[in-house]
Design an enzyme around this catalytic site. Structure first.
Site, short mmCIF file in Angstrom:
data_model
loop_
_atom_site.label_atom_id
_atom_site.label_comp_id
_atom_site.label_asym_id
_atom_site.label_seq_id
_atom_site.Cartn_x
_atom_site.Cartn_y
_atom_site.Cartn_z
N SER A 197 -8.90 -0.88 -1.50
CA SER A 197 -9.51 0.44 -1.36
C SER A 197 -10.70 0.62 -2.30
CB SER A 197 -8.47 1.54 -1.62
OG SER A 197 -7.51 1.56 -0.58
N ARG B 270 0.85 -1.20 0.00
CA ARG B 270 0.00 0.00 0.00
C ARG B 270 0.88 1.25 0.00
NH1 ARG B 270 -5.52 -1.20 3.21
NH2 ARG B 270 -6.40 -0.32 1.33
N ASP C 258 -4.79 -0.76 -6.03
CA ASP C 258 -5.26 -1.10 -4.68
C ASP C 258 -6.72 -1.57 -4.72
OD1 ASP C 258 -5.83 -1.32 -2.02
OD2 ASP C 258 -5.21 0.72 -1.48
N TYR D 152 -5.45 -1.41 8.27
CA TYR D 152 -6.09 -2.42 9.12
C TYR D 152 -5.91 -2.05 10.59
CZ TYR D 152 -6.63 -5.70 5.21
OH TYR D 152 -6.99 -6.31 4.04
N GLN E 291 -1.14 2.77 -5.62
CA GLN E 291 -2.53 3.18 -5.35
C GLN E 291 -3.49 2.81 -6.47
OE1 GLN E 291 -2.44 7.38 -4.42
NE2 GLN E 291 -2.21 7.00 -2.23
#
Length: 376
Positions: free
Chosen positions: A131, A120, A128, A226, A125
Protein backbone atom coordinates in the site's frame (compact mmCIF):
# COMPACT_ATOMS: atom_id res chain seq x y z
CA UNK A 1 21.26 -8.62 17.05
CA UNK A 2 22.86 -7.13 13.96
CA UNK A 3 20.63 -5.81 11.15
CA UNK A 4 22.51 -5.32 7.90
CA UNK A 5 21.31 -3.12 5.03
CA UNK A 6 22.53 -3.89 1.51
CA UNK A 7 22.94 -1.39 -1.30
CA UNK A 8 20.36 -2.10 -3.99
CA UNK A 9 21.34 -3.03 -7.52
CA UNK A 10 21.40 -0.34 -10.26
CA UNK A 11 17.88 0.72 -11.21
CA UNK A 12 16.57 0.55 -7.65
CA UNK A 13 17.06 3.88 -5.86
CA UNK A 14 15.37 3.10 -2.55
CA UNK A 15 17.02 1.86 0.64
CA UNK A 16 15.60 -0.45 3.31
CA UNK A 17 16.27 1.75 6.35
CA UNK A 18 16.60 5.52 6.72
CA UNK A 19 18.59 7.27 9.48
CA UNK A 20 15.60 8.10 11.69
CA UNK A 21 14.62 4.40 11.79
CA UNK A 22 18.23 3.40 12.47
CA UNK A 23 18.16 5.66 15.49
CA UNK A 24 15.00 3.96 16.80
CA UNK A 25 16.47 0.49 16.31
CA UNK A 26 19.68 1.47 18.07
CA UNK A 27 17.63 2.52 21.10
CA UNK A 28 16.21 -1.00 21.20
CA UNK A 29 19.67 -2.53 21.35
CA UNK A 30 19.87 -3.44 17.65
CA UNK A 31 23.20 -2.84 15.93
CA UNK A 32 22.72 -1.58 12.37
CA UNK A 33 25.31 -2.09 9.64
CA UNK A 34 24.97 -0.19 6.36
CA UNK A 35 26.77 -1.02 3.13
CA UNK A 36 28.71 2.04 1.82
CA UNK A 37 26.51 4.35 -0.29
CA UNK A 38 23.42 2.20 0.35
CA UNK A 39 21.28 5.32 0.83
CA UNK A 40 23.05 7.71 -1.57
CA UNK A 41 20.54 7.33 -4.42
CA UNK A 42 17.76 8.10 -1.94
CA UNK A 43 19.70 11.17 -0.68
CA UNK A 44 20.72 9.62 2.66
CA UNK A 45 24.47 9.93 3.07
CA UNK A 46 26.76 7.54 4.93
CA UNK A 47 27.46 10.36 7.37
CA UNK A 48 23.74 10.67 8.20
CA UNK A 49 23.65 6.96 9.06
CA UNK A 50 26.78 7.24 11.21
CA UNK A 51 25.21 10.16 13.09
CA UNK A 52 22.14 8.00 13.69
CA UNK A 53 24.34 5.31 15.26
CA UNK A 54 24.89 2.92 12.35
CA UNK A 55 28.21 1.46 11.27
CA UNK A 56 29.36 1.43 7.64
CA UNK A 57 30.45 -2.10 6.74
CA UNK A 58 31.43 -3.80 3.46
CA UNK A 59 28.81 -6.00 1.80
CA UNK A 60 30.79 -9.18 2.42
CA UNK A 61 30.87 -8.59 6.15
CA UNK A 62 27.13 -7.85 6.24
CA UNK A 63 26.31 -10.97 4.23
CA UNK A 64 28.48 -13.18 6.45
CA UNK A 65 27.80 -11.78 9.93
CA UNK A 66 24.51 -9.87 10.11
CA UNK A 67 21.66 -11.75 11.84
CA UNK A 68 19.04 -10.27 9.52
CA UNK A 69 19.86 -8.91 6.05
CA UNK A 70 17.60 -6.23 4.59
CA UNK A 71 17.23 -5.40 0.92
CA UNK A 72 14.17 -4.18 -0.96
CA UNK A 73 14.81 -6.23 -4.09
CA UNK A 74 16.30 -9.72 -4.30
CA UNK A 75 20.11 -9.52 -3.84
CA UNK A 76 22.16 -10.62 -6.83
CA UNK A 77 23.05 -14.31 -6.90
CA UNK A 78 26.72 -13.82 -6.07
CA UNK A 79 25.62 -12.00 -2.90
CA UNK A 80 22.97 -14.32 -1.52
CA UNK A 81 25.17 -17.35 -2.12
CA UNK A 82 27.60 -15.85 0.42
CA UNK A 83 24.97 -15.88 3.19
CA UNK A 84 25.56 -18.71 5.72
CA UNK A 85 22.79 -21.19 6.53
CA UNK A 86 20.46 -20.10 9.30
CA UNK A 87 20.55 -16.40 8.49
CA UNK A 88 17.40 -14.29 7.95
CA UNK A 89 16.52 -12.07 4.98
CA UNK A 90 13.69 -9.55 4.67
CA UNK A 91 12.52 -7.53 1.68
CA UNK A 92 10.04 -7.58 -1.21
CA UNK A 93 10.81 -10.84 -2.97
CA UNK A 94 7.59 -11.53 -4.94
CA UNK A 95 7.77 -15.22 -3.99
CA UNK A 96 4.88 -16.30 -6.23
CA UNK A 97 6.85 -15.07 -9.25
CA UNK A 98 10.21 -16.37 -7.96
CA UNK A 99 9.33 -19.88 -6.86
CA UNK A 100 12.57 -21.49 -8.06
CA UNK A 101 14.68 -18.97 -6.16
CA UNK A 102 12.62 -19.41 -2.99
CA UNK A 103 13.22 -23.16 -3.25
CA UNK A 104 16.95 -22.51 -3.56
CA UNK A 105 16.86 -20.35 -0.44
CA UNK A 106 14.97 -23.07 1.41
CA UNK A 107 17.54 -25.66 0.32
CA UNK A 108 20.26 -23.32 1.58
CA UNK A 109 18.57 -23.22 5.02
CA UNK A 110 17.84 -19.47 4.81
CA UNK A 111 14.82 -17.90 6.51
CA UNK A 112 13.15 -15.38 4.21
CA UNK A 113 10.45 -12.87 5.08
CA UNK A 114 8.77 -11.18 2.13
CA UNK A 115 6.84 -8.10 3.20
CA UNK A 116 4.60 -8.27 0.13
CA UNK A 117 3.18 -11.44 1.72
CA UNK A 118 2.22 -9.78 5.02
CA UNK A 119 -1.47 -10.56 5.68
CA UNK A 120 -3.61 -7.57 4.72
CA UNK A 121 -5.33 -7.28 8.09
CA UNK A 122 -6.04 -4.28 10.29
CA UNK A 123 -3.16 -5.13 12.65
CA UNK A 124 -0.74 -5.40 9.74
CA UNK A 125 -1.63 -2.09 8.08
CA UNK A 126 1.45 -0.36 9.48
CA UNK A 127 3.62 -3.01 7.76
CA UNK A 128 1.83 -2.97 4.40
CA UNK A 129 4.61 -2.13 1.94
CA UNK A 130 2.32 -2.83 -1.01
CA UNK A 131 0.00 0.00 0.00
CA UNK A 132 2.69 2.52 0.94
CA UNK A 133 4.55 1.98 -2.33
CA UNK A 134 1.42 1.69 -4.51
CA UNK A 135 0.33 5.09 -3.24
CA UNK A 136 3.50 6.57 -4.70
CA UNK A 137 3.10 4.58 -7.93
CA UNK A 138 -0.40 5.96 -8.49
CA UNK A 139 0.77 9.52 -7.90
CA UNK A 140 3.80 9.25 -10.15
CA UNK A 141 1.83 7.45 -12.88
CA UNK A 142 -0.34 10.53 -13.35
CA UNK A 143 2.62 12.91 -13.33
CA UNK A 144 4.43 10.72 -15.85
CA UNK A 145 1.33 10.69 -18.03
CA UNK A 146 1.02 14.47 -17.79
CA UNK A 147 4.60 15.04 -18.90
CA UNK A 148 4.27 12.49 -21.72
CA UNK A 149 0.93 13.80 -23.00
CA UNK A 150 1.06 16.49 -25.68
CA UNK A 151 -1.85 18.51 -24.30
CA UNK A 152 -3.06 20.14 -21.09
CA UNK A 153 -4.77 18.22 -18.28
CA UNK A 154 -7.09 20.99 -17.04
CA UNK A 155 -9.65 22.99 -19.00
CA UNK A 156 -8.41 26.41 -20.12
CA UNK A 157 -10.45 29.31 -21.43
CA UNK A 158 -8.26 31.89 -23.14
CA UNK A 159 -8.60 34.69 -25.66
CA UNK A 160 -7.16 32.32 -28.24
CA UNK A 161 -9.87 29.72 -27.55
CA UNK A 162 -10.88 27.04 -25.07
CA UNK A 163 -8.97 23.87 -24.22
CA UNK A 164 -11.07 20.88 -23.14
CA UNK A 165 -9.87 18.94 -20.08
CA UNK A 166 -8.05 15.65 -20.57
CA UNK A 167 -10.09 12.46 -20.22
CA UNK A 168 -8.36 9.96 -17.93
CA UNK A 169 -9.40 6.32 -17.62
CA UNK A 170 -8.07 4.34 -14.65
CA UNK A 171 -8.38 0.57 -14.69
CA UNK A 172 -8.30 -0.69 -11.12
CA UNK A 173 -9.28 1.24 -7.98
CA UNK A 174 -6.88 -0.25 -5.47
CA UNK A 175 -4.41 1.93 -3.57
CA UNK A 176 -2.52 2.97 -6.72
CA UNK A 177 -5.73 3.59 -8.65
CA UNK A 178 -7.31 5.72 -5.93
CA UNK A 179 -4.20 7.88 -5.63
CA UNK A 180 -4.14 8.21 -9.42
CA UNK A 181 -7.76 9.40 -9.35
CA UNK A 182 -7.00 12.01 -6.69
CA UNK A 183 -3.90 13.26 -8.52
CA UNK A 184 -5.58 13.42 -11.94
CA UNK A 185 -8.51 15.33 -10.45
CA UNK A 186 -6.13 17.81 -8.79
CA UNK A 187 -4.64 18.44 -12.22
CA UNK A 188 -8.09 19.16 -13.61
CA UNK A 189 -8.76 16.03 -15.66
CA UNK A 190 -12.13 14.34 -16.15
CA UNK A 191 -11.72 10.84 -14.69
CA UNK A 192 -13.50 7.54 -15.32
CA UNK A 193 -12.69 4.40 -13.35
CA UNK A 194 -13.29 0.72 -13.93
CA UNK A 195 -12.95 -1.96 -11.23
CA UNK A 196 -14.40 -5.44 -10.86
CA UNK A 197 -15.29 -4.68 -7.22
CA UNK A 198 -18.59 -2.77 -6.86
CA UNK A 199 -17.62 -2.02 -3.25
CA UNK A 200 -15.13 0.64 -4.38
CA UNK A 201 -17.80 2.70 -6.18
CA UNK A 202 -18.32 5.09 -3.26
CA UNK A 203 -14.59 5.73 -2.82
CA UNK A 204 -14.22 6.43 -6.53
CA UNK A 205 -17.16 8.81 -6.62
CA UNK A 206 -16.05 10.59 -3.43
CA UNK A 207 -12.84 11.54 -5.29
CA UNK A 208 -14.84 13.11 -8.10
CA UNK A 209 -14.56 10.33 -10.70
CA UNK A 210 -17.22 8.41 -12.61
CA UNK A 211 -17.43 4.69 -11.84
CA UNK A 212 -17.94 2.26 -14.74
CA UNK A 213 -19.67 -0.88 -13.53
CA UNK A 214 -20.08 -4.26 -15.19
CA UNK A 215 -22.55 -6.48 -13.36
CA UNK A 216 -21.79 -10.07 -12.39
CA UNK A 217 -18.17 -9.75 -11.19
CA UNK A 218 -16.64 -12.54 -9.09
CA UNK A 219 -16.16 -11.62 -5.43
CA UNK A 220 -12.72 -10.07 -4.90
CA UNK A 221 -13.13 -9.17 -1.22
CA UNK A 222 -10.58 -11.77 -0.11
CA UNK A 223 -7.96 -10.97 -2.76
CA UNK A 224 -6.10 -8.32 -0.77
CA UNK A 225 -6.71 -5.50 -3.25
CA UNK A 226 -5.74 -7.55 -6.30
CA UNK A 227 -7.86 -8.59 -9.27
CA UNK A 228 -9.34 -12.10 -9.40
CA UNK A 229 -10.09 -14.41 -12.32
CA UNK A 230 -13.49 -13.67 -13.90
CA UNK A 231 -15.93 -15.75 -15.96
CA UNK A 232 -15.77 -15.75 -19.76
CA UNK A 233 -19.17 -14.03 -19.99
CA UNK A 234 -18.07 -11.31 -17.59
CA UNK A 235 -14.81 -10.81 -19.49
CA UNK A 236 -16.75 -10.31 -22.72
CA UNK A 237 -19.01 -7.65 -21.22
CA UNK A 238 -16.01 -6.10 -19.47
CA UNK A 239 -14.12 -5.81 -22.77
CA UNK A 240 -17.06 -4.09 -24.44
CA UNK A 241 -17.37 -1.50 -21.66
CA UNK A 242 -13.64 -0.88 -21.46
CA UNK A 243 -13.35 -0.60 -25.25
CA UNK A 244 -15.83 2.27 -25.36
CA UNK A 245 -14.04 4.17 -22.59
CA UNK A 246 -10.54 3.48 -23.96
CA UNK A 247 -11.52 4.88 -27.37
CA UNK A 248 -12.55 8.18 -25.77
CA UNK A 249 -9.64 8.44 -23.31
CA UNK A 250 -6.59 10.67 -23.62
CA UNK A 251 -4.77 8.95 -20.74
CA UNK A 252 -5.18 5.36 -19.50
CA UNK A 253 -3.57 4.12 -16.28
CA UNK A 254 -3.74 0.36 -15.71
CA UNK A 255 -3.10 -1.30 -12.35
CA UNK A 256 -4.71 -4.78 -12.46
CA UNK A 257 -2.65 -7.73 -11.21
CA UNK A 258 -3.41 -11.25 -9.96
CA UNK A 259 -0.94 -12.70 -7.41
CA UNK A 260 1.21 -15.44 -8.89
CA UNK A 261 -0.32 -15.14 -12.34
CA UNK A 262 0.15 -13.13 -15.49
CA UNK A 263 -1.55 -9.74 -15.34
CA UNK A 264 -5.01 -9.79 -16.99
CA UNK A 265 -5.10 -8.51 -20.56
CA UNK A 266 -7.49 -5.57 -20.49
CA UNK A 267 -6.44 -3.70 -23.64
CA UNK A 268 -5.70 -5.93 -26.66
CA UNK A 269 -4.12 -4.55 -29.84
CA UNK A 270 -7.47 -4.00 -31.58
CA UNK A 271 -8.57 -1.78 -28.71
CA UNK A 272 -5.26 0.11 -28.74
CA UNK A 273 -5.77 0.87 -32.40
CA UNK A 274 -9.08 2.59 -31.64
CA UNK A 275 -7.35 5.11 -29.35
CA UNK A 276 -6.66 8.66 -30.40
CA UNK A 277 -3.20 9.53 -31.67
CA UNK A 278 -1.23 11.29 -28.95
CA UNK A 279 -2.92 9.36 -26.13
CA UNK A 280 -0.82 7.79 -23.39
CA UNK A 281 -1.03 4.55 -21.40
CA UNK A 282 0.87 4.03 -18.14
CA UNK A 283 0.92 0.31 -17.31
CA UNK A 284 1.76 -0.37 -13.66
CA UNK A 285 1.36 -4.14 -14.16
CA UNK A 286 4.26 -4.28 -16.62
CA UNK A 287 6.43 -6.59 -14.50
CA UNK A 288 3.85 -9.39 -14.70
CA UNK A 289 3.07 -9.12 -18.39
CA UNK A 290 1.13 -5.88 -18.46
CA UNK A 291 -2.54 -5.04 -18.98
CA UNK A 292 -2.04 -4.23 -22.67
CA UNK A 293 -0.93 -6.57 -25.44
CA UNK A 294 2.08 -4.39 -26.31
CA UNK A 295 3.41 -3.50 -22.85
CA UNK A 296 7.12 -4.05 -22.25
CA UNK A 297 8.47 -3.59 -18.74
CA UNK A 298 10.79 -0.62 -18.26
CA UNK A 299 10.29 0.42 -21.88
CA UNK A 300 8.21 2.92 -23.83
CA UNK A 301 6.44 1.58 -26.92
CA UNK A 302 4.71 3.80 -29.49
CA UNK A 303 2.05 2.07 -31.59
CA UNK A 304 0.11 4.06 -34.20
CA UNK A 305 0.58 7.27 -32.26
CA UNK A 306 -0.29 5.77 -28.84
CA UNK A 307 2.49 5.84 -26.22
CA UNK A 308 2.58 2.81 -23.90
CA UNK A 309 4.87 3.22 -20.89
CA UNK A 310 5.56 0.06 -18.90
CA UNK A 311 6.94 0.86 -15.46
CA UNK A 312 6.43 -1.43 -12.48
CA UNK A 313 8.82 0.39 -10.15
CA UNK A 314 7.68 4.01 -10.10
CA UNK A 315 8.25 4.28 -6.31
CA UNK A 316 11.98 4.12 -7.08
CA UNK A 317 11.61 7.44 -8.92
CA UNK A 318 10.66 9.09 -5.59
CA UNK A 319 13.37 7.38 -3.52
CA UNK A 320 13.50 9.68 -0.48
CA UNK A 321 9.86 9.44 0.53
CA UNK A 322 9.48 5.90 -0.79
CA UNK A 323 12.42 4.80 1.39
CA UNK A 324 11.03 6.66 4.39
CA UNK A 325 7.66 4.91 4.10
CA UNK A 326 9.22 1.52 3.37
CA UNK A 327 11.62 1.87 6.31
CA UNK A 328 8.70 2.60 8.63
CA UNK A 329 6.87 -0.48 7.35
CA UNK A 330 10.03 -2.53 7.91
CA UNK A 331 10.53 -1.10 11.41
CA UNK A 332 6.98 -2.02 12.39
CA UNK A 333 7.50 -5.55 11.08
CA UNK A 334 10.82 -5.90 12.90
CA UNK A 335 9.05 -5.10 16.18
CA UNK A 336 7.52 -8.57 15.89
CA UNK A 337 10.99 -10.13 15.64
CA UNK A 338 12.93 -8.13 18.25
CA UNK A 339 12.90 -9.03 21.94
CA UNK A 340 15.36 -7.34 24.29
CA UNK A 341 17.62 -6.53 21.36
CA UNK A 342 17.69 -10.13 20.11
CA UNK A 343 16.17 -11.70 17.01
CA UNK A 344 13.28 -13.97 18.04
CA UNK A 345 11.15 -15.69 15.38
CA UNK A 346 7.66 -16.01 16.86
CA UNK A 347 5.75 -18.15 14.35
CA UNK A 348 2.67 -18.16 16.56
CA UNK A 349 2.12 -14.59 15.35
CA UNK A 350 -0.07 -14.69 12.24
CA UNK A 351 1.82 -11.79 10.61
CA UNK A 352 5.23 -13.40 11.14
CA UNK A 353 3.90 -16.72 9.88
CA UNK A 354 2.20 -15.12 6.86
CA UNK A 355 5.27 -13.17 5.79
CA UNK A 356 7.65 -16.13 6.20
CA UNK A 357 8.43 -17.82 2.89
CA UNK A 358 11.25 -20.20 3.82
CA UNK A 359 12.46 -21.61 7.15
CA UNK A 360 14.35 -24.67 8.39
CA UNK A 361 15.02 -25.95 4.89
CA UNK A 362 11.43 -25.78 3.65
CA UNK A 363 8.91 -23.54 1.91
CA UNK A 364 6.51 -22.42 4.64
CA UNK A 365 4.16 -20.10 2.76
CA UNK A 366 0.89 -21.91 2.05
CA UNK A 367 0.22 -20.23 -1.29
CA UNK A 368 3.75 -20.87 -2.50
CA UNK A 369 3.50 -24.56 -1.54
CA UNK A 370 0.91 -24.97 -4.28
CA UNK A 371 3.20 -23.51 -6.94
CA UNK A 372 4.86 -25.66 -9.57
CA UNK A 373 8.44 -26.64 -8.77
CA UNK A 374 8.09 -26.37 -5.00
CA UNK A 375 9.09 -29.43 -2.96
CA UNK A 376 6.35 -30.72 -0.68
Amino acid sequence: MIAGVLKEQPGENRVSLVPEIVKQLEKQGVTVWIEPDAGTRAYYSDESYIQAGAQIKPAGEILQQADIILSIQIPEESSWKMIPAGKVLAGIYQPLYNTALMQQWADKQLTAFSLDSVPRTTRAQSMDVLSSQANIAGYKAVLLAATSYSRYFPMFMTAAGSIAPAKVLILGAGVAGLQAIATARRLGAVVEVFDTRPAVREEVMSLGARFIEVEGAADASAAGGYAVEQSADYKQRQQEKIADSVAKADIVITTAQIPGRKAPLLIPTAMLERMKQGSVIIDLAAATGGNTSLTENNRTVVHQGVTIIGDSNLPSSMPSDASKLYAKNMYNFLQLLIKNGDLVLNFSDDIVQGACITHSGAITNERLKQAEGVKL
